[in-house]
Design a protein around this motif. Sequence first.
Motif, short mmCIF file in Angstrom:
data_model
loop_
_atom_site.label_atom_id
_atom_site.label_comp_id
_atom_site.label_asym_id
_atom_site.label_seq_id
_atom_site.Cartn_x
_atom_site.Cartn_y
_atom_site.Cartn_z
N GLU A 103 0.84 -1.21 0.00
CA GLU A 103 0.00 0.00 0.00
C GLU A 103 0.87 1.25 0.00
N LEU A 104 1.88 1.22 0.83
CA LEU A 104 2.78 2.36 0.93
C LEU A 104 3.55 2.57 -0.38
N VAL A 105 4.06 1.49 -0.95
CA VAL A 105 4.80 1.59 -2.21
C VAL A 105 3.90 2.15 -3.31
N ARG A 106 2.67 1.66 -3.39
CA ARG A 106 1.72 2.19 -4.40
C ARG A 106 1.52 3.69 -4.24
N ALA A 107 1.36 4.13 -3.02
CA ALA A 107 1.14 5.56 -2.76
C ALA A 107 2.36 6.39 -3.15
N ILE A 108 3.54 5.88 -2.85
CA ILE A 108 4.77 6.58 -3.22
C ILE A 108 4.91 6.66 -4.73
N MET A 109 4.65 5.55 -5.40
CA MET A 109 4.75 5.51 -6.87
C MET A 109 3.75 6.49 -7.49
N LYS A 110 2.55 6.53 -6.94
CA LYS A 110 1.54 7.45 -7.46
C LYS A 110 1.96 8.90 -7.27
N ALA A 111 2.52 9.19 -6.10
CA ALA A 111 2.98 10.56 -5.82
C ALA A 111 4.12 10.96 -6.74
N GLN A 112 4.99 10.02 -7.03
CA GLN A 112 6.15 10.32 -7.87
C GLN A 112 5.84 10.33 -9.37
N PHE A 113 4.96 9.42 -9.79
CA PHE A 113 4.74 9.22 -11.22
C PHE A 113 3.32 9.47 -11.69
N GLY A 114 2.46 9.96 -10.82
CA GLY A 114 1.10 10.31 -11.21
C GLY A 114 0.28 9.10 -11.63
N THR A 115 -0.34 9.21 -12.77
CA THR A 115 -1.28 8.18 -13.22
C THR A 115 -0.61 6.99 -13.89
N ARG A 116 0.68 7.02 -14.03
CA ARG A 116 1.38 5.89 -14.65
C ARG A 116 1.12 4.62 -13.85
N LYS A 117 0.81 3.55 -14.53
CA LYS A 117 0.50 2.27 -13.88
C LYS A 117 1.75 1.40 -13.77
N PHE A 118 1.86 0.71 -12.67
CA PHE A 118 2.95 -0.22 -12.43
C PHE A 118 2.37 -1.58 -12.11
N SER A 119 3.05 -2.62 -12.51
CA SER A 119 2.54 -3.97 -12.31
C SER A 119 2.54 -4.34 -10.83
N ARG A 120 1.65 -5.27 -10.48
CA ARG A 120 1.61 -5.78 -9.11
C ARG A 120 2.93 -6.43 -8.75
N ARG A 121 3.52 -7.07 -9.73
CA ARG A 121 4.80 -7.76 -9.50
C ARG A 121 5.89 -6.76 -9.09
N LEU A 122 5.96 -5.63 -9.78
CA LEU A 122 6.95 -4.62 -9.45
C LEU A 122 6.70 -4.06 -8.05
N ILE A 123 5.46 -3.73 -7.76
CA ILE A 123 5.09 -3.21 -6.43
C ILE A 123 5.49 -4.22 -5.36
N HIS A 124 5.20 -5.49 -5.61
CA HIS A 124 5.53 -6.54 -4.66
C HIS A 124 7.05 -6.65 -4.46
N ARG A 125 7.79 -6.60 -5.55
CA ARG A 125 9.25 -6.72 -5.45
C ARG A 125 9.86 -5.57 -4.65
N ILE A 126 9.35 -4.37 -4.88
CA ILE A 126 9.85 -3.21 -4.11
C ILE A 126 9.50 -3.37 -2.64
N ALA A 127 8.27 -3.77 -2.36
CA ALA A 127 7.84 -3.96 -0.98
C ALA A 127 8.68 -5.04 -0.30
N MET A 128 8.95 -6.12 -1.00
CA MET A 128 9.77 -7.19 -0.43
C MET A 128 11.18 -6.70 -0.13
N SER A 129 11.72 -5.90 -1.02
CA SER A 129 13.08 -5.40 -0.77
C SER A 129 13.11 -4.50 0.46
N LEU A 130 12.04 -3.75 0.68
CA LEU A 130 11.97 -2.92 1.89
C LEU A 130 11.85 -3.76 3.15
#
Length: 71
Positions: free
Chosen positions: A23-50
């Motif tokens: 949830e946090l990663v999605r919010a950060i990505m939205k704040a940084q990149f606006g309406t650009r969509k990112f895959s669930r897999r990418l969001i998950h990978r970033i969250a896992m790395s955190l």
Amino acid sequence: DLIFEVARKSQYEDTSRVEAVEELVRAIMKAQFGTRKFSRRLIHRIAMSLTETPEATIRMERLWQEARSLG
């Protein structure tokens, strides 16, 4: 401010579940990149790395709990 907003609105009590961090990663990505969509897999990978970084995990949880206590 963003983590506080996400934490207050989240159904998760803490950041022990990767879904809360996603949830946090999605919010950060939205704040940084606006309406650009990112895959669930990418969001998950970033969250896992955190969640695999002890320093990040500790900081995230402290901020999350602070936000939840104020909310």
